[in-house]
Write a protein that holds these residues in place. Structure first.
Motif, PDB file in Angstrom:
ATOM      1  N   ASP A   5       0.852  -1.188   0.000  1.00  0.00           N
ATOM      2  CA  ASP A   5       0.000   0.000   0.000  1.00  0.00           C
ATOM      3  C   ASP A   5       0.889   1.240   0.000  1.00  0.00           C
ATOM      4  OD1 ASP A   5      -3.011   0.861   0.585  1.00  0.00           O
ATOM      5  OD2 ASP A   5      -1.681   2.173   1.751  1.00  0.00           O
ATOM      6  N   LYS A   6       0.407   2.298  -0.645  1.00  0.00           N
ATOM      7  CA  LYS A   6       1.212   3.516  -0.736  1.00  0.00           C
ATOM      8  C   LYS A   6       1.495   4.146   0.623  1.00  0.00           C
ATOM      9  CE  LYS A   6      -2.833   6.450  -1.629  1.00  0.00           C
ATOM     10  NZ  LYS A   6      -3.459   7.414  -2.569  1.00  0.00           N
ATOM     11  N   ASP A   7       0.668   3.808   1.622  1.00  0.00           N
ATOM     12  CA  ASP A   7       0.851   4.394   2.945  1.00  0.00           C
ATOM     13  C   ASP A   7       1.682   3.517   3.883  1.00  0.00           C
ATOM     14  OD1 ASP A   7      -0.705   6.585   2.200  1.00  0.00           O
ATOM     15  OD2 ASP A   7      -2.566   5.555   2.763  1.00  0.00           O
ATOM     16  N   THR A   8       2.208   2.380   3.359  1.00  0.00           N
ATOM     17  CA  THR A   8       3.004   1.483   4.195  1.00  0.00           C
ATOM     18  C   THR A   8       4.414   1.363   3.637  1.00  0.00           C
ATOM     19  OG1 THR A   8       2.301  -0.460   2.935  1.00  0.00           O
ATOM     20  CG2 THR A   8       0.950   0.149   4.828  1.00  0.00           C
ATOM     21  N   ASP A   9       5.314   0.877   4.472  1.00  0.00           N
ATOM     22  CA  ASP A   9       6.718   0.735   4.073  1.00  0.00           C
ATOM     23  C   ASP A   9       7.025  -0.607   3.423  1.00  0.00           C
ATOM     24  OD1 ASP A   9       7.298   3.259   5.047  1.00  0.00           O
ATOM     25  OD2 ASP A   9       7.747   2.493   7.059  1.00  0.00           O
ATOM     26  N   GLY A  10       6.135  -1.579   3.540  1.00  0.00           N
ATOM     27  CA  GLY A  10       6.410  -2.900   2.988  1.00  0.00           C
ATOM     28  C   GLY A  10       5.136  -3.593   2.555  1.00  0.00           C
ATOM     29  N   ALA A  11       5.307  -4.735   1.904  1.00  0.00           N
ATOM     30  CA  ALA A  11       4.166  -5.503   1.410  1.00  0.00           C
ATOM     31  C   ALA A  11       3.620  -6.402   2.514  1.00  0.00           C
ATOM     32  CB  ALA A  11       4.588  -6.347   0.211  1.00  0.00           C
ATOM     33  N   PRO A  12       2.303  -6.624   2.567  1.00  0.00           N
ATOM     34  CA  PRO A  12       1.730  -7.550   3.556  1.00  0.00           C
ATOM     35  C   PRO A  12       1.863  -8.989   3.081  1.00  0.00           C
ATOM     36  CG  PRO A  12      -0.016  -6.637   2.200  1.00  0.00           C
ATOM     37  CD  PRO A  12       1.264  -5.969   1.744  1.00  0.00           C
ATOM     38  N   PHE A  13       1.810  -9.918   4.021  1.00  0.00           N
ATOM     39  CA  PHE A  13       1.820 -11.335   3.674  1.00  0.00           C
ATOM     40  C   PHE A  13       0.370 -11.803   3.695  1.00  0.00           C
ATOM     41  CE2 PHE A  13       2.542 -15.903   4.502  1.00  0.00           C
ATOM     42  CZ  PHE A  13       3.477 -16.166   3.505  1.00  0.00           C
ATOM     43  N   VAL A  14      -0.176 -12.123   2.529  1.00  0.00           N
ATOM     44  CA  VAL A  14      -1.577 -12.514   2.390  1.00  0.00           C
ATOM     45  C   VAL A  14      -1.681 -14.025   2.577  1.00  0.00           C
ATOM     46  CG1 VAL A  14      -3.606 -12.488   0.890  1.00  0.00           C
ATOM     47  CG2 VAL A  14      -1.936 -10.618   0.772  1.00  0.00           C
ATOM     48  N   VAL A  15      -2.468 -14.455   3.583  1.00  0.00           N
ATOM     49  CA  VAL A  15      -2.548 -15.879   3.914  1.00  0.00           C
ATOM     50  C   VAL A  15      -3.747 -16.538   3.242  1.00  0.00           C
ATOM     51  CG1 VAL A  15      -1.334 -15.603   6.084  1.00  0.00           C
ATOM     52  CG2 VAL A  15      -3.825 -15.351   6.023  1.00  0.00           C
ATOM     53  N   SER A  16      -3.726 -17.853   3.254  1.00  0.00           N
ATOM     54  CA  SER A  16      -4.752 -18.638   2.571  1.00  0.00           C
ATOM     55  C   SER A  16      -6.069 -18.699   3.330  1.00  0.00           C
ATOM     56  CB  SER A  16      -4.237 -20.058   2.353  1.00  0.00           C
ATOM     57  OG  SER A  16      -4.004 -20.684   3.611  1.00  0.00           O
ATOM     58  N   GLY A  17      -6.004 -18.520   4.665  1.00  0.00           N
ATOM     59  CA  GLY A  17      -7.221 -18.621   5.464  1.00  0.00           C
ATOM     60  C   GLY A  17      -7.463 -20.006   6.018  1.00  0.00           C
ATOM     61  N   GLU A  18      -6.585 -20.967   5.706  1.00  0.00           N
ATOM     62  CA  GLU A  18      -6.739 -22.342   6.187  1.00  0.00           C
ATOM     63  C   GLU A  18      -5.545 -22.728   7.051  1.00  0.00           C
ATOM     64  OE1 GLU A  18      -7.375 -25.014   2.981  1.00  0.00           O
ATOM     65  OE2 GLU A  18      -9.129 -23.935   2.203  1.00  0.00           O
ATOM     66  N   ASP A  19      -5.841 -23.231   8.254  1.00  0.00           N
ATOM     67  CA  ASP A  19      -4.769 -23.640   9.158  1.00  0.00           C
ATOM     68  C   ASP A  19      -4.112 -24.939   8.691  1.00  0.00           C
ATOM     69  OD1 ASP A  19      -5.274 -21.489  10.737  1.00  0.00           O
ATOM     70  OD2 ASP A  19      -6.325 -22.600  12.328  1.00  0.00           O
ATOM     71  N   SER A  20      -2.791 -24.983   8.866  1.00  0.00           N
ATOM     72  CA  SER A  20      -2.018 -26.204   8.643  1.00  0.00           C
ATOM     73  C   SER A  20      -1.129 -26.409   9.859  1.00  0.00           C
ATOM     74  CB  SER A  20      -1.163 -26.088   7.378  1.00  0.00           C
ATOM     75  OG  SER A  20      -1.959 -25.916   6.223  1.00  0.00           O
ATOM     76  N   ARG A  21      -0.627 -27.604  10.027  1.00  0.00           N
ATOM     77  CA  ARG A  21       0.245 -27.900  11.159  1.00  0.00           C
ATOM     78  C   ARG A  21       1.549 -28.496  10.655  1.00  0.00           C
ATOM     79  NH1 ARG A  21      -4.732 -27.627  12.793  1.00  0.00           N
ATOM     80  NH2 ARG A  21      -5.230 -27.003  14.945  1.00  0.00           N
ATOM     81  N   TRP A  22       2.637 -28.008  11.244  1.00  0.00           N
ATOM     82  CA  TRP A  22       3.960 -28.484  10.842  1.00  0.00           C
ATOM     83  C   TRP A  22       4.810 -28.648  12.104  1.00  0.00           C
ATOM     84  CZ3 TRP A  22       5.610 -26.808   5.423  1.00  0.00           C
ATOM     85  CH2 TRP A  22       6.613 -27.670   4.932  1.00  0.00           C
ATOM     86  N   ALA A  23       5.453 -29.781  12.219  1.00  0.00           N
ATOM     87  CA  ALA A  23       6.245 -30.077  13.412  1.00  0.00           C
ATOM     88  C   ALA A  23       7.532 -29.263  13.422  1.00  0.00           C
ATOM     89  CB  ALA A  23       6.557 -31.563  13.472  1.00  0.00           C
ATOM     90  N   LEU A  24       7.851 -28.728  14.599  1.00  0.00           N
ATOM     91  CA  LEU A  24       9.098 -28.000  14.812  1.00  0.00           C
ATOM     92  C   LEU A  24       9.944 -28.791  15.793  1.00  0.00           C
ATOM     93  CD1 LEU A  24      10.882 -25.359  14.628  1.00  0.00           C
ATOM     94  CD2 LEU A  24       9.601 -24.563  16.641  1.00  0.00           C
ATOM     95  N   ASP A  25      11.186 -29.088  15.398  1.00  0.00           N
ATOM     96  CA  ASP A  25      12.082 -29.810  16.289  1.00  0.00           C
ATOM     97  C   ASP A  25      12.451 -28.928  17.477  1.00  0.00           C
ATOM     98  OD1 ASP A  25      13.992 -32.451  16.035  1.00  0.00           O
ATOM     99  OD2 ASP A  25      14.964 -30.829  17.154  1.00  0.00           O
ATOM    100  N   GLN A  26      12.457 -29.529  18.683  1.00  0.00           N
ATOM    101  CA  GLN A  26      12.749 -28.757  19.894  1.00  0.00           C
ATOM    102  C   GLN A  26      14.179 -28.218  19.907  1.00  0.00           C
ATOM    103  OE1 GLN A  26      10.868 -27.701  22.301  1.00  0.00           O
ATOM    104  NE2 GLN A  26       9.313 -29.181  22.933  1.00  0.00           N
ATOM    105  N   ALA A  27      15.063 -28.798  19.093  1.00  0.00           N
ATOM    106  CA  ALA A  27      16.444 -28.326  19.017  1.00  0.00           C
ATOM    107  C   ALA A  27      16.679 -27.469  17.775  1.00  0.00           C
ATOM    108  CB  ALA A  27      17.402 -29.510  19.019  1.00  0.00           C
TER     109      ALA A  27
END
Length: 221
Positions: free
Chosen positions: A143-165
């Motif tokens: 947007d002309k009034d912002t410094d950067g582009a927004p990240f537009v999401v899909s609207g659907e949740d997904s799950r992804w495992a993150l290793d504790q280390a």
């Protein structure tokens, strides 16, 4: 008696004269043939009319090379060379009209290396992992009034495992810096639990087990 000798010699002299004349004629023909052959060879070795002769061992000049290329091109009825007509296509800048998303993207439009993080779900301790609740997306139009582009999401949740280390870095608002600083996985979990559905954008890399082993927050003004 002497008259008879003279008469006998006349045919002999005539025969000798005839042989000499015939020899002269044959010699003249041979010389004429050699001259004709030499002349033909000289003509065949000379350059054709209108052609440019190049000295032996010399490199063709730009003019002669251009003439040869022009002749070849003129003799061909095909399309012009792709090398000559192709133009370099500049890469599309992020956030430009042809690349940015102005509506929820489809899977084909997802950024392959980034997602928005919304929540964290605990998994059994013996797994050594937690589940990140994320949404895939793509960078939108700035947007002309912002410094950067927004990240537009899909609207659907997904799950992804993150290793504790996993190796994790963060910027503001998780830390007080605009430059990435390494934090622990538990520090990330605590912040996300305290600020659910923030939708912060992270860049990720997976390991051999398919879980995320590297997570770096993307700074968005």
């Amino acid at each position: 008696m002497s008259q008879m000798k003279v008469n006998r010699l006349r045919p002999v002299v005539g025969a000798f004269m005839a042989v000499a004349a015939l020899t002269a004629v044959l010699t003249g023909c041979e010389k004429g043939g050699d001259a004709a052959s030499a002349g033909g060879a000289a003509k065949s070795s000379s350059p054709a009319a209108g052609a440019t002769a190049e000295p032996a061992g010399s490199v063709a000049t730009g003019a002669s090379a251009g003439a040869s290329a022009g002749a070849s091109a003129g003799g061909s009825k095909g399309k012009p060379s792709a090398v000559a007509t192709a133009t370099a296509t500049p890469p599309v800048a992020a956030g430009s009209a042809s690349a940015c998303a102005d509506k929820p993207p489809t899977p084909d439009d997802y950024d392959p290396d980034e997602f928005a993080l919304f929540r964290v779900e605990e998994l059994p301790a013996d797994t050594g992992k937690v589940n990140l609740v994320i949404q895939h997306g793509a960078w939108g139009c700035p947007d002309k009034d912002t410094d950067g582009a927004p990240f537009v999401v899909s609207g659907e949740d997904s799950r992804w495992a993150l290793d504790q280390a996993a190796y994790v870095t963060a910027v503001t608002p998780i830390t007080d810096s605009t430059e990435n600083r390494r934090i622990g996985v538990q520090e990330l979990i605590d912040w996300v639990d305290a600020h659910p559905d923030s939708g912060l954008v992270f860049r990720y890399e997976t390991g051999d087990d398919g879980a995320i082993h590297r997570l770096e927050q993307v700074f968005t003004p």
